[in-house]
Design a protein around this motif. Structure first.
Motif, PDB file in Angstrom:
ATOM      1  N   MET A  95       0.468  -1.025   0.170  1.00 60.00           N
ATOM      2  CA  MET A  95       0.184  -0.465   0.146  1.00 60.00           C
ATOM      3  C   MET A  95       0.922   1.282   0.154  1.00 60.00           C
ATOM      4  N   GLU A  96       1.971   1.385  -0.875  1.00 59.93           N
ATOM      5  CA  GLU A  96       2.562   2.187  -1.015  1.00 59.93           C
ATOM      6  C   GLU A  96       2.900   2.919  -2.484  1.00 59.93           C
ATOM      7  N   PRO A  97       3.109   4.483  -2.220  1.00 59.97           N
ATOM      8  CA  PRO A  97       3.706   4.688  -3.897  1.00 59.97           C
ATOM      9  C   PRO A  97       4.021   4.770  -4.698  1.00 59.97           C
ATOM     10  N   SER A  98       4.418   4.173  -5.211  1.00 58.48           N
ATOM     11  CA  SER A  98       5.706   3.598  -6.428  1.00 58.48           C
ATOM     12  C   SER A  98       6.807   4.998  -7.240  1.00 58.48           C
ATOM     13  N   GLY A  99       6.229   5.807  -7.002  1.00 60.70           N
ATOM     14  CA  GLY A  99       6.778   6.872  -7.567  1.00 60.70           C
ATOM     15  C   GLY A  99       7.319   6.979  -9.229  1.00 60.70           C
ATOM     16  N   GLN A 100       6.573   5.816  -9.517  1.00 66.54           N
ATOM     17  CA  GLN A 100       7.052   4.628 -11.029  1.00 66.54           C
ATOM     18  C   GLN A 100       5.409   5.351 -11.854  1.00 66.54           C
ATOM     19  N   THR A 231     -16.456  -2.510   3.817  1.00 72.86           N
ATOM     20  CA  THR A 231     -16.437  -1.968   5.503  1.00 72.86           C
ATOM     21  C   THR A 231     -15.933  -0.752   5.867  1.00 72.86           C
ATOM     22  N   ARG A 232     -16.194   0.180   6.962  1.00 75.14           N
ATOM     23  CA  ARG A 232     -16.065   1.484   7.092  1.00 75.14           C
ATOM     24  C   ARG A 232     -14.092   1.202   6.781  1.00 75.14           C
ATOM     25  N   ARG A 233     -13.805   0.065   7.279  1.00 70.55           N
ATOM     26  CA  ARG A 233     -12.201   0.347   7.583  1.00 70.55           C
ATOM     27  C   ARG A 233     -11.687   0.597   5.936  1.00 70.55           C
ATOM     28  N   ILE A 238      -9.202   2.551   0.696  1.00 71.22           N
ATOM     29  CA  ILE A 238      -9.221   2.661  -0.110  1.00 71.22           C
ATOM     30  C   ILE A 238      -8.695   3.757  -0.610  1.00 71.22           C
ATOM     31  N   ASN A 239      -9.370   5.026   0.625  1.00 70.59           N
ATOM     32  CA  ASN A 239      -9.654   6.422   0.470  1.00 70.59           C
ATOM     33  C   ASN A 239      -8.230   6.691   1.044  1.00 70.59           C
ATOM     34  N   ALA A 240      -7.446   6.250   1.497  1.00 68.88           N
ATOM     35  CA  ALA A 240      -5.903   6.274   1.779  1.00 68.88           C
ATOM     36  C   ALA A 240      -5.107   6.092   0.557  1.00 68.88           C
ATOM     37  N   ILE A 241      -5.060   4.895  -0.083  1.00 72.07           N
ATOM     38  CA  ILE A 241      -4.185   4.691  -0.707  1.00 72.07           C
ATOM     39  C   ILE A 241      -4.915   4.917  -2.385  1.00 72.07           C
ATOM     40  N   LEU A 242      -5.707   5.262  -2.373  1.00 67.38           N
ATOM     41  CA  LEU A 242      -6.407   6.179  -3.585  1.00 67.38           C
ATOM     42  C   LEU A 242      -5.770   7.959  -3.232  1.00 67.38           C
ATOM     43  N   SER A 243      -5.185   8.309  -2.017  1.00 66.44           N
ATOM     44  CA  SER A 243      -4.710   9.869  -1.804  1.00 66.44           C
ATOM     45  C   SER A 243      -2.928   9.920  -2.552  1.00 66.44           C
ATOM     46  N   THR A 244      -3.012   8.609  -1.900  1.00 67.65           N
ATOM     47  CA  THR A 244      -0.953   8.608  -2.643  1.00 67.65           C
ATOM     48  C   THR A 244      -0.979   8.189  -3.524  1.00 67.65           C
TER      49      THR A 244
END
Ligand code: DON
Length: 312
Positions: A95-100, A231-233, A238-244
């Motif tokens: 769940m990390e940005p790739s920068g690629q 789920t709420r979690r 998903i929103n967190a990974i969309l952001s990054t």
């Protein structure tokens, strides 16, 4: 948040003015020509739609014209896989940005076939593998899921786009075979790719896409049906990974200028989630060098700025 968001007529005027403004911008970027069927789309179209968690849909321009949703479909696949296998998924994709760039292969070799996140192509191919191994008919399951979310039975994959991508899918095949060599693909590579291309070829309008993703702004509950989609979690995650990572290696700039969880597709759309309010979808086919739509970026940036929508 400004009162305008609660007044559909004022919001409609604002959306129309942003579409008009976008249509007068100098021509910039190009349609996605690495998938020939996408290069055939009329590039001079722009649509904008907002679906709110209280059930309103407001739109302007070409918001009822279907287009190829491409990478935005990775969100639908991810929700289905999260619902099926739970946290097991995060052992096979991080769940990390790739920068690629979205279709880059270099990192995957260094990182032993574990993709950085589910929104780059490699990550979405692992998610596709999970769906291919956990559903007896994953293509049908996807289409039913998306139709249920959009409240519309006439959503279909675009067969021409599907075939075009399948014929020109060497880079995705390379990613899948490399991951298979690291035992991170279980099913036959051709079956996984077949599902992945089918998913990317879904054709939807700005309005349909905004409604179908509105559960992400509403803690996982679909505002139209009241049904729990995830789920709420998981909606938060998903929103967190969309952001990054949703805008690939332009995610930092997008967070800086717009400040919303978002996802782009090479068909020219960008979806942005405004938590506790709704989902914005902008579409216009010409892309910048990151694979993100120039005019969709312009419309969403100005809408977010005008209404002070940044979550930061
Ligand atoms: O696999 C591909 O290259 C396309 N089907 C999807 C890429 C995409 O939409 C990236 N988004 N900006």
């Amino acid at each position: 948040m400004e009162g305008i968001l609660k007044q559909p007529q004022n919001l409609a005027k604002l959306l129309q003015s942003l579409v008009d403004e976008a249509s007068k911008l100098p021509v910039e970027g190009d349609v996605a020509n690495y998938i020939p069927a996408l290069a055939a789309v009329n590039p001079d179209q722009q649509g904008l739609a907002v679906a709110t968690i209280d059930g309103q849909v407001v739109s302007a321009g070409d918001a009822t014209v279907p287009f190829s949703i491409q990478s935005v479909s990775k969100i639908f696949g991810l929700v289905m896989a999260m619902n099926r296998v739970g946290d097991q998924l995060w052992k096979r994709v991080h769940m990390e940005p790739s920068g690629q760039p979205f279709n880059s292969i270099v990192q995957l070799e260094w990182e032993h076939g574990i993709p950085r996140n589910p929104f780059i192509n490699a990550g979405a191919i692992v998610v596709s593998d999970i769906l291919a191994t956990h559903y007896s008919a994953c293509k049908t399951a996807l289409v039913s899921f998306v139709r249920q979310l959009a409240g519309c039975e006439t959503i279909y994959p675009d067969h021409e786009v599907y075939l075009s991508e399948k014929l020109h899918g060497n880079r995705n095949a390379a990613l899948a075979y490399l991951m298979k060599s690291f035992n991170n693909i279980e099913a036959e590579v051709q079956d996984v790719l077949d599902y992945y291309f089918h998913q990317c070829s879904l054709s939807m309008t700005c309005e349909q896409l905004a409604v179908s993703l509105s559960f992400l702004a509403n803690r996982g509950v679909h505002p139209h049906s009241g049904q729990s989609i995830c789920t709420r979690r998981d909606a938060h995650r998903i929103n967190a990974i969309l952001s990054t990572s949703g805008m690939y290696d332009q995610s930092g700039e997008f967070a800086f200028t717009v400040g919303l969880p978002a996802k782009s597709g090479v068909g020219g759309s960008i979806i942005a989630v405004v938590p506790n309010y709704g989902v914005i979808v902008a579409w216009s086919p010409r892309l910048n060098s990151f694979g993100n739509s120039c005019r969709a970026m312009h419309m969403i940036t100005h809408l977010a700025e005008r209404l002070g929508l940044s979550v930061y």
